[in-house]
Design an enzyme around this catalytic site. Structure first.
Site, PDB file in Angstrom:
ATOM      1  N   HIS A  44       0.830  -1.199   0.000  1.00 37.39           N
ATOM      2  CA  HIS A  44       0.000   0.000   0.000  1.00 37.39           C
ATOM      3  C   HIS A  44       0.869   1.255   0.000  1.00 37.39           C
ATOM      4  O   HIS A  44       2.033   1.216   0.424  1.00 37.39           O
ATOM      5  CB  HIS A  44      -0.931  -0.006   1.216  1.00 37.39           C
ATOM      6  CG  HIS A  44      -2.017  -1.044   1.107  1.00 37.39           C
ATOM      7  ND1 HIS A  44      -2.995  -1.207   2.062  1.00 37.39           N
ATOM      8  CD2 HIS A  44      -2.278  -1.957   0.135  1.00 37.39           C
ATOM      9  CE1 HIS A  44      -3.813  -2.179   1.687  1.00 37.39           C
ATOM     10  NE2 HIS A  44      -3.399  -2.660   0.522  1.00 37.39           N
ATOM     11  N   GLU A  46       0.929   3.893   1.790  1.00 42.35           N
ATOM     12  CA  GLU A  46       1.431   4.388   3.077  1.00 42.35           C
ATOM     13  C   GLU A  46       2.725   3.674   3.486  1.00 42.35           C
ATOM     14  O   GLU A  46       3.687   4.308   3.924  1.00 42.35           O
ATOM     15  CB  GLU A  46       0.390   4.160   4.185  1.00 42.35           C
ATOM     16  CG  GLU A  46      -0.951   4.823   3.950  1.00 42.35           C
ATOM     17  CD  GLU A  46      -1.963   3.919   3.228  1.00 42.35           C
ATOM     18  OE1 GLU A  46      -1.562   3.267   2.232  1.00 42.35           O
ATOM     19  OE2 GLU A  46      -3.119   3.876   3.655  1.00 42.35           O
ATOM     20  N   CYS A  69      -5.753   1.689   5.857  1.00 47.29           N
ATOM     21  CA  CYS A  69      -6.539   0.480   6.155  1.00 47.29           C
ATOM     22  C   CYS A  69      -6.226  -0.029   7.549  1.00 47.29           C
ATOM     23  O   CYS A  69      -5.175   0.201   8.123  1.00 47.29           O
ATOM     24  CB  CYS A  69      -6.303  -0.587   5.098  1.00 47.29           C
ATOM     25  SG  CYS A  69      -4.651  -1.289   5.115  1.00 47.29           S
ATOM     26  N   ALA A 148     -15.357  11.788 -29.345  1.00 44.25           N
ATOM     27  CA  ALA A 148     -14.577  12.825 -30.023  1.00 44.25           C
ATOM     28  C   ALA A 148     -15.538  13.560 -30.943  1.00 44.25           C
ATOM     29  O   ALA A 148     -16.124  12.962 -31.848  1.00 44.25           O
ATOM     30  CB  ALA A 148     -13.427  12.206 -30.814  1.00 44.25           C
ATOM     31  N   ARG A 201      -3.954  -0.186 -26.849  1.00 40.20           N
ATOM     32  CA  ARG A 201      -2.710  -0.253 -27.619  1.00 40.20           C
ATOM     33  C   ARG A 201      -1.781   0.920 -27.308  1.00 40.20           C
ATOM     34  O   ARG A 201      -1.030   1.366 -28.156  1.00 40.20           O
ATOM     35  CB  ARG A 201      -3.024  -0.290 -29.119  1.00 40.20           C
ATOM     36  CG  ARG A 201      -3.899  -1.464 -29.528  1.00 40.20           C
ATOM     37  CD  ARG A 201      -4.139  -1.497 -31.024  1.00 40.20           C
ATOM     38  NE  ARG A 201      -4.802  -0.299 -31.535  1.00 40.20           N
ATOM     39  CZ  ARG A 201      -6.116  -0.117 -31.558  1.00 40.20           C
ATOM     40  NH1 ARG A 201      -6.932  -1.030 -31.056  1.00 40.20           N
ATOM     41  NH2 ARG A 201      -6.631   0.993 -32.047  1.00 40.20           N
ATOM     42  N   GLU A 283     -17.793   4.107 -25.973  1.00 44.65           N
ATOM     43  CA  GLU A 283     -17.112   4.934 -26.984  1.00 44.65           C
ATOM     44  C   GLU A 283     -17.988   5.204 -28.199  1.00 44.65           C
ATOM     45  O   GLU A 283     -17.496   5.309 -29.312  1.00 44.65           O
ATOM     46  CB  GLU A 283     -15.808   4.240 -27.391  1.00 44.65           C
ATOM     47  CG  GLU A 283     -14.846   4.116 -26.219  1.00 44.65           C
ATOM     48  CD  GLU A 283     -13.401   4.011 -26.646  1.00 44.65           C
ATOM     49  OE1 GLU A 283     -13.085   4.362 -27.792  1.00 44.65           O
ATOM     50  OE2 GLU A 283     -12.591   3.585 -25.819  1.00 44.65           O
ATOM     51  N   ARG A 287     -26.187   7.344 -30.748  1.00 41.50           N
ATOM     52  CA  ARG A 287     -27.489   6.859 -30.270  1.00 41.50           C
ATOM     53  C   ARG A 287     -27.354   6.143 -28.936  1.00 41.50           C
ATOM     54  O   ARG A 287     -28.172   6.330 -28.028  1.00 41.50           O
ATOM     55  CB  ARG A 287     -28.131   5.952 -31.323  1.00 41.50           C
ATOM     56  CG  ARG A 287     -28.516   6.738 -32.573  1.00 41.50           C
ATOM     57  CD  ARG A 287     -29.431   5.951 -33.478  1.00 41.50           C
ATOM     58  NE  ARG A 287     -28.785   4.712 -33.957  1.00 41.50           N
ATOM     59  CZ  ARG A 287     -29.225   4.003 -34.988  1.00 41.50           C
ATOM     60  NH1 ARG A 287     -30.309   4.403 -35.642  1.00 41.50           N
ATOM     61  NH2 ARG A 287     -28.599   2.923 -35.372  1.00 41.50           N
TER      62      ARG A 287
HETATM   63  C1  AOF Z   1      -4.883  -0.729  -1.780  1.00 39.35           C
HETATM   64  N1  AOF Z   1      -3.786   0.098  -1.873  1.00 39.35           N
HETATM   65  O1  AOF Z   1      -2.490   1.761  -1.123  1.00 39.35           O
HETATM   66  C2  AOF Z   1      -4.421   1.232   0.103  1.00 39.35           C
HETATM   67  C3  AOF Z   1      -5.575   0.390   0.203  1.00 39.35           C
HETATM   68  O2  AOF Z   1      -6.310  -6.602   0.101  1.00 39.35           O
HETATM   69  P1  AOF Z   1      -5.446  -5.440   0.484  1.00 39.35           P
HETATM   70  O3  AOF Z   1      -4.650  -5.707   1.743  1.00 39.35           O
HETATM   71  O4  AOF Z   1      -4.579  -4.936  -0.648  1.00 39.35           O
HETATM   72  O5  AOF Z   1      -6.437  -4.250   0.903  1.00 39.35           O
HETATM   73  C4  AOF Z   1      -7.253  -3.602  -0.011  1.00 39.35           C
HETATM   74  C5  AOF Z   1      -8.032  -2.525   0.688  1.00 39.35           C
HETATM   75  O6  AOF Z   1      -7.201  -1.717   1.495  1.00 39.35           O
HETATM   76  C6  AOF Z   1      -8.704  -1.548  -0.295  1.00 39.35           C
HETATM   77  O7  AOF Z   1      -9.975  -1.994  -0.673  1.00 39.35           O
HETATM   78  C7  AOF Z   1      -8.807  -0.259   0.535  1.00 39.35           C
HETATM   79  O8  AOF Z   1      -9.997  -0.303   1.304  1.00 39.35           O
HETATM   80  C8  AOF Z   1      -7.625  -0.350   1.520  1.00 39.35           C
HETATM   81  N2  AOF Z   1      -6.491   0.574   1.201  1.00 39.35           N
HETATM   82  N3  AOF Z   1      -5.746  -0.568  -0.768  1.00 39.35           N
HETATM   83  O9  AOF Z   1      -5.081  -1.607  -2.633  1.00 39.35           O
HETATM   84  C9  AOF Z   1      -3.510   1.054  -0.981  1.00 39.35           C
HETATM   85  N4  AOF Z   1      -4.149   2.180   1.018  1.00 39.35           N
HETATM   86 ZN    ZN Z   2      -3.260  -0.193   3.771  1.00 39.26          ZN
END
Ligand code: AOF
Ligand code: ZN
Length: 349
Positions: A44, A46, A69, A148, A201, A283, A287
């Protein structure tokens, strides 16, 4: 936080269906660590920023685009790492809508770390609209329309020719955009006119190739159409109506595409959602775009405005059913960007 949002965008096409997240650590007015979520299931934002900062994280302020999280998923809880590192203050842009992972703000506060939530929240919401939609309780996917368009509001000439209205920069942008959607949709008439392939692509290779979805209620797309050449390697789904002869759909199935028979557009979209398709970029043509807008099924518009007049041709948005300026559909421009000679407008309700 602005920097953290920019970093978060680097995960476009690679982290979905998880969120785009960026993090910046600042101590004494100096950036001491940065991170972003780069690959689905990987570290993640952080923890990457904390690792980059090392001992400098102690006493720093963490700016992060999503609430840290508080759960063991594919990764350990970020709150544990933030507390262990001695971060003094946390600024969060967007609260986590994921019921399994959220709770990080409350845990940090309970541990005595001051937390602010909401800085640049509109930008963070826009960045993670697809992720937020998953938790908003809608059956259908998040739906964006990309067109476009000429200055006189056309997307093709009278014969259906649209190559090209926009310039190369805009076309590169579209390939980048496609990489961040689970599905790319097109109406049957436009598919045939353009011989569209709807593959990605560009420079960015998506983690999963978007599913190509053809909306062809009347069954006018022949089984020989080029889009079916690559199926089922890059999946193609055909959404068609009950009036389409079974012999015709059998021919399409034999080409490796999956066929979904449903006359109602909203119901068809709910069925796509039930198949775990969380986002769809439409895209054209005009319609399909008009029908979706008229039914209130569009969440975002990417309109590429080109300095071109086409005269007679196909309307960008047709069949809206608006005849009086007092009934005009009015949205907001949330972003404007130059793409070579063209202008990208991003619009939301
Ligand atoms: C992410 N990337 O940088 C942050 C997330 O299964 P995990 O452990 O990867 O957790 C996924 C969840 O963690 C995601 O749904 C979100 O709620 C939280 N934060 N997730 O993939 C990150 N900070
Ligand atoms: Zn996290």
């Amino acid at each position: 936080m602005s920097r953290a949002l920019t970093l978060a965008e680097r995960g476009w096409g690679r982290v979905h269906p998880n969120p785009l997240v960026g993090a910046v650590l600042v101590r004494d007015g100096v950036v001491v660590g940065e991170g972003w979520h780069a690959e689905y299931g990987d570290r993640h934002a952080e923890t990457i920023a904390l690792a980059a900062a090392g001992d400098s994280a102690r006493g720093a302020t963490l700016y992060v685009t999503l609430e840290p999280c508080n759960h063991h998923g594919k990764q350990p809880p970020c709150v544990d790492a933030i507390l262990a590192a001695g971060v003094a203050r946390v600024v969060v842009s967007l609260a986590d809508p994921n019921p399994v992972a959220r709770g990080g703000v409350a845990r940090l506060r309970a541990a005595g770390v001051p937390v602010e939530v909401g800085l640049l929240g509109d930008l963070a919401r826009r960045l993670n609209a697809r992720f937020l939609h998953r938790f908003a309780g809608r059956a259908r996917p998040f739906i964006a329309v990309k067109l476009a368009v000429t200055l006189d509001g056309k997307i093709a000439d009278a014969a259906g020719r649209s190559q090209w209205i926009s310039g190369p920069e805009a076309r590169d942008f579209v390939h980048h955009l496609r990489a961040g959607f689970a599905g790319i949709g097109i109406g049957g008439r436009t598919l045939v006119a353009d011989d569209a392939r709807l593959t990605v692509r560009g420079r960015l290779t998506p983690r999963e190739a978007p599913i190509r979805i053809v909306f062809d209620r009347s069954g006018m797309v022949p089984a020989t159409q080029g889009i079916f050449d690559g199926a089922p390697d890059v999946p193609v789904w055909l959404v068609t109506g009950t009036a389409t002869p079974a012999t015709h759909t059998a021919g399409i199935s034999a080409r490796g595409a999956q066929v979904l028979v449903e006359d109602s557009l909203p119901v068809a979209l709910d069925l796509l959602g039930a198949r775990d398709l969380d986002s769809l970029l439409i895209e054209g043509g005009g319609r399909l775009a008009g029908a979706l807008l008229a039914e209130g099924l569009v969440d975002r518009v990417y309109q590429i405005q080109s300095p071109v007049w086409l005269g007679a041709g196909r309307d960008a948005w047709s069949g809206l059913g608006v005849h009086d300026i007092r009934d005009a559909i009015r949205w907001h421009t949330v972003e404007r960007r130059a793409l070579g000679d063209d202008t990208l407008l991003v619009l939301e309700r």
